[in-house]
Design an enzyme around this catalytic site. Structure first.
Site, PDB file in Angstrom:
ATOM      1  CG  PHE A   1      41.518  -8.542 -14.680  1.00 52.81           C
ATOM      2  CD1 PHE A   1      40.989  -9.351 -13.696  1.00 52.81           C
ATOM      3  CD2 PHE A   1      41.879  -7.250 -14.331  1.00 52.81           C
ATOM      4  CE1 PHE A   1      40.830  -8.889 -12.399  1.00 52.81           C
ATOM      5  CE2 PHE A   1      41.716  -6.775 -13.051  1.00 52.81           C
ATOM      6  CZ  PHE A   1      41.202  -7.597 -12.072  1.00 52.81           C
TER       7      PHE A   1
ATOM      8  CG  LEU B   1      42.185 -18.641 -15.450  1.00 51.94           C
ATOM      9  CD1 LEU B   1      40.993 -19.580 -15.615  1.00 51.94           C
ATOM     10  CD2 LEU B   1      43.491 -19.443 -15.346  1.00 51.94           C
TER      11      LEU B   1
ATOM     12  CE1 TYR C   1      44.029  12.175 -17.134  1.00 53.70           C
ATOM     13  CE2 TYR C   1      42.314  12.692 -15.562  1.00 53.70           C
ATOM     14  CZ  TYR C   1      43.435  11.976 -15.909  1.00 53.70           C
ATOM     15  OH  TYR C   1      43.957  11.059 -15.028  1.00 53.70           O
TER      16      TYR C   1
ATOM     17  N   GLY D   1      41.976  -3.251 -15.134  1.00 54.23           N
ATOM     18  CA  GLY D   1      42.917  -3.217 -16.239  1.00 54.23           C
ATOM     19  C   GLY D   1      43.886  -4.386 -16.241  1.00 54.23           C
TER      20      GLY D   1
END
Length: 295
Positions: free
Chosen positions: A222, A225, A67, A220
């Site tokens: 989605f 709806l 990272y 994450g």
């Protein structure tokens, strides 16, 4: 040292290696710059988030020296060293960053040894609490293939005393089984949330043996709806969608450890408040429908 069995009935904590941790921890990925590359826009804010997390009882921080690279671990060291006795720092190896910020597989024995040494140096530690072997066989998720070679190399570093405990990340159920035949595995870290429930059976299997499961990307992937359903539930229970997603994970199984990340103290406080949110059965059923209708 063998992993600690999950012996008691405290649902707020779970075994992670030789220690118990609060089930709501902190993921440090967002402390680096955009795209998890380079320095943060506001280093003082990153330091403040880490200190606030620990001040509020967080004792499980997930990080990696890729990272930044190196940035996040250096910020953790500046913010928190000397570390509290109960703090568990979990890192990942198996990848490196290209100069263009790309993610590159790096799992040869030499690369893994170098990665462990980088984590030790930048975190300011003599031994790493937990190291997750990140399997980079698949571009967009886990992909089948033997993990014996890289995991055996990591186990050799454990025998040298550089690593206390080993976990797996971005793996299939078959790879978890193979890994457990090679060494003690104390945690598995995969993508899992309301809309991505491919690991349901794996989570339940690991729970039976007291092995922690650490999902990432709680919001994450989605669909609109699915997001609407989550928003509706959040409004009914008086919480944010992220708080509901976290609370659902904590209620899903006792071995799930959640590590939401943020670079904001305000958002950190919101996330931590999710540990006290108890979702009614009716809302759990509505949320479960998101996964059932994911296709």
């Amino acid at each position: 040292m063998p992993p600690l069995p999950n012996e008691d009935n405290n649902t707020d904590t779970h075994a992670l290696g030789s220690k118990r941790v609060k089930r709501l921890g902190y993921g440090a990925m967002q402390l680096a710059g955009p795209g998890v590359f380079g320095p943060p826009r506001d280093r003082d804010a990153a330091l403040a988030v880490l200190r606030e997390a620990v001040a509020n009882g967080v004792n499980h921080i997930d990080t990696s020296d890729f990272y930044g690279p190196h940035v996040t671990n250096q910020i953790i060291r500046e913010a928190l060293s000397p570390y509290p006795d109960d703090l568990v720092l979990v890192t990942k190896i198996g990848a490196r960053r290209g100069e263009d910020a790309s993610w590159i597989r790096a799992d040869s024995a030499a690369e893994l040894e170098s990665a462990v040494e980088d984590n030790l140096r930048n975190l300011g530690l003599d031994v790493l609490d937990v190291v997750n072997m990140r399997i980079m066989y698949g571009v967009h998720g886990p992909e089948e293939g033997s993990i014996a070679e890289p995991l055996s190399a990591l186990a050799a570093l454990q025998r040298r005393g550089l690593v206390r405990h080993i976990g797996l990340s971005n793996v299939t159920a078959a790879q978890v089984k193979e890994g457990r035949g090679l060494c003690d595995i104390v945690c598995v870290q995969n993508q899992y949330n309301l809309a991505h429930r491919h690991d349901d059976a794996l989570i339940d299997s690991l729970a039976q043996d007291g092995i922690a499961y650490v999902p990432y990307f709680p919001l994450g992937g989605f669909s609109p709806l699915q997001s609407a359903t989550l928003t509706d539930v959040a409004q009914r229970v008086g919480a944010t969608p992220m708080q509901v997603a976290i609370a659902w994970l904590l209620q899903r199984a006792p071995n799930i450890l959640v590590i939401p990340g943020t670079s904001s103290v305000a958002h950190l406080r919101e996330n931590l408040a999710a540990a006290k949110l108890v979702l009614p059965d009716a809302e759990i059923r509505a949320l479960d429908g998101i996964g059932e209708n994911a296709g």
